[in-house]
Design an enzyme around this catalytic site. Structure first.
Site, mmCIF file in Angstrom:
data_model
loop_
_atom_site.group_PDB
_atom_site.id
_atom_site.type_symbol
_atom_site.label_atom_id
_atom_site.label_comp_id
_atom_site.label_asym_id
_atom_site.label_seq_id
_atom_site.Cartn_x
_atom_site.Cartn_y
_atom_site.Cartn_z
ATOM 1 N N LYS A 85 50.730 -52.098 -88.941
ATOM 2 C CA LYS A 85 49.397 -52.692 -88.620
ATOM 3 C C LYS A 85 49.419 -53.227 -86.914
ATOM 4 C CE LYS A 85 45.571 -54.294 -89.645
ATOM 5 N NZ LYS A 85 45.036 -55.208 -88.159
ATOM 6 N N GLU A 91 57.638 -64.566 -87.373
ATOM 7 C CA GLU A 91 57.630 -65.018 -86.172
ATOM 8 C C GLU A 91 56.358 -65.334 -85.954
ATOM 9 O OE1 GLU A 91 57.047 -65.365 -83.092
ATOM 10 O OE2 GLU A 91 57.305 -63.531 -82.461
ATOM 11 N N CYS A 126 54.911 -66.555 -77.456
ATOM 12 C CA CYS A 126 54.804 -67.561 -78.851
ATOM 13 C C CYS A 126 55.679 -68.274 -77.541
ATOM 14 C CB CYS A 126 55.584 -66.944 -79.747
ATOM 15 S SG CYS A 126 54.351 -65.788 -80.654
ATOM 16 N N GLU A 181 49.537 -75.079 -79.832
ATOM 17 C CA GLU A 181 49.743 -73.748 -78.770
ATOM 18 C C GLU A 181 48.521 -74.325 -78.368
ATOM 19 O OE1 GLU A 181 51.037 -70.706 -81.387
ATOM 20 O OE2 GLU A 181 52.362 -69.412 -79.669
HETATM 21 C C1 SIN Z 1 56.049 -63.224 -78.497
HETATM 22 O O1 SIN Z 1 55.275 -64.080 -78.076
HETATM 23 O O2 SIN Z 1 55.628 -63.433 -80.028
HETATM 24 C C2 SIN Z 1 56.897 -62.795 -78.297
HETATM 25 C C3 SIN Z 1 58.013 -62.553 -76.838
HETATM 26 C C4 SIN Z 1 58.992 -62.618 -76.170
HETATM 27 O O3 SIN Z 1 60.056 -61.515 -76.764
HETATM 28 O O4 SIN Z 1 59.287 -62.998 -75.318
#
Ligand code: SIN
Length: 486
Positions: free
Chosen positions: A179, A254, A288, A389
């Site tokens: 998805k 994650e 992230c 963040e």
């Molecule tokens: C992400 O921002 O979740 C992944 C970044 C990455 O694979 O380095």
């Protein structure tokens, strides 16, 4: 590349067939750089999700019984096709996500690398034998696929966050439903076409696009789904954990990060600036693992801050397709609003803009989603930018004077995904790497992500690991056989 070369797919992949939503519904995909509509994509819901789950369940027996070599050959072919079509996939990605074309090409190769890695690693799902406590028994450990696996993936890496899950899930013998994020379904659907071309059997890989909560609702209540892997915000991750509880569905999460980036007094300042730029500006700050809180030793603060500001100022911001562009638009108006709010809150509490700090007007044809690469001096713990963040091209800086203080400040966060630091002292390097409460540590490295390593977080950044040999545990069950010899 013109629109027909891009081969935009707008239907969903269910059981090897391209299908529209049962009620004919669609939703719009927008180019964030121009606000223009790119495509209308199938707006599927619970009934189509059920069909995809049934298709994946139907394909499971055959796929799970194939040899790892057989599965690996098909997966490698899919990755080869991604590299063959790298340019086309990158164009699609820049169009729907906004990232500069060179980054989109890089992401396509990064995405293929997860499939290449998993295709090989699938051959190494070794079992074990354990000495039994009686001489007429043997204990064997088997590693088996889980069954139907669903993955809910984000818009910031429209290909790589899919293949990071899909590659190992399929290599272990599971079947999948993906998805993708509503903002970026086109890259996902293009992967589906390549999977078919590579010879992936019908039903092994299904793609459903539409409203996230409706689709997730079906995924978590359908007892055929045995595992869900999610990449996205901590807020949504918490909701999914609650949904998973009802059927005790296995999860990998994650989630968000709020990475500290520490520059010690013995750091190579040029290398630290280069690492900071690589980490902070990747995907315009929308990752992230982006460095979000910069702690710089007082002895090198001015040198680091001025070089970082100069590097930020030299960046070309613009539409991802334009020559030489290094920073693209943010994904949507909410993303811009959050960045503006973080910067204005910091300024109202005493921080100072060294460079940037404003929305850019790039003129005719451009959206209002371009934010200037920004360095802010003097952030403090009560500022929003310190606790949340930002997900944008903003680097807030703060001075420190002792190792213990900076480690405490770096760890003072509910998040624990990635952390970075620069030092030339090997003992300090090991001490700090061990002390940081993060799943990923870049020690003199601003870009630690790679398919060989176990990517993932601690604390509210989630659990489960993606990449390396460790990811294979996320997609297998362990069974022990206690064998009485009679
Ligand atoms: C992400 O921002 O979740 C992944 C970044 C990455 O694979 O380095």
């Amino acid at each position: 590349m013109n629109a027909s070369d891009l081969r935009i797919q707008s239907r969903n992949l269910i059981g090897g067939q391209w299908v529209s939503a049962a009620d004919g519904g669609t939703f719009e995909v927008i180019d964030p750089a121009t606000d223009r509509r790119i495509a209308q994509v199938a707006d599927c819901g619970a009934s189509e999700t059920r069909q995809a789950i049934d298709a994946a369940a139907g394909a499971y027996l055959d796929w799970s019984r194939r040899t790892a070599e057989d599965r690996g050959t098909i997966l490698r072919r899919m990755a080869d096709l991604m590299m063959r079509d790298q340019q086309r996939l990158a164009h699609l990605m820049t169009l729907e996500q906004g990232k500069p074309l060179s980054e989109a090409r890089g992401e396509t190769a990064y995405a293929a690398s997860f499939i290449y890695w998993a295709a090989e690693e699938g051959k190494r799902l070794y079992g074990e034998t354990i000495p039994a406590s009686s001489s007429d028994k043997r204990i064997l450990i088997l590693r088996q696929p889980i069954g139907v696996v669903a993955a809910i993936t984000p818009w910031n890496f429209p290909s790589a966050m899919i293949t990071r899950k899909l590659g190992p899930a399929l290599a272990c013998g599971n079947t999948c439903i993906i998805k993708p994020a509503e903002q970026t379904p086109l890259s996902a659907l293009a992967l589906g076409e390549l999977a078919i071309e590579a010879g992936l059997p019908a039903g092994v890989f299904n793609i459903i696009t539409g409203d996230s909560s409706t689709i997730a609702g079906e995924l978590f209540t359908n007892s055929l789904v045995r595992k869900v892997s999610f990449t996205g915000s901590t807020e949504v991750g918490k909701i999914l954990m609650k949904q998973a509880a009802d059927h005790v569905v296995r999860l990998s999460l994650e989630l968000g990060g709020h990475a500290p980036f520490i520059v010690f007094d013995d750091a190579d300042i040029d290398a630290a600036v280069a690492g900071a730029m690589a980490s902070k500006l990747r995907n315009s700050g929308q990752t992230c693992v982006c460095a979000n809180r910069f702690f710089v030793h007082e002895a090198v603060y001015d040198a680091f801050a001025s070089r970082l500001a100069a590097a930020m100022q030299s960046l070309k911001v613009g539409r991802g397709f334009d020559e030489g562009v290094q920073v693209g638009p943010l994904i949507d108006d909410n993303a811009i609003a959050k960045v503006e709010q973080h910067v204005s809150d910091a300024l109202s509490r005493g921080a100072r803009v060294r460079t940037g700090g404003k929305l850019l007007d790039l003129g005719e044809g451009c959206s209002k989603r371009f934010y200037a690469p920004t360095v802010v001096d003097g952030f403090t713990p009560e500022m929003k930018i310190s606790g949340e963040e930002t997900f944008g091209p903003v680097a807030p800086l703060r001075r420190f004077s002792s190792d213990d203080d900076v480690i405490a400040m770096a760890n003072d966060s509910p998040y624990g995904l990635a952390a970075y630091f620069y030092t030339r002292d090997a003992s300090r390097l090991m001490r700090v790497a061990e002390a940081l409460e993060y799943g990923i540590v870049g020690a003199n490295d601003g870009l630690p992500s790679t398919p060989q390593a176990p990517f993932g977080g601690v604390k509210q950044s989630g659990f489960g690991r993606e990449g390396g040999r460790h990811v294979m545990h996320e997609y297998t069950n362990i069974k022990y056989v206690s064998w009485g010899l009679g």
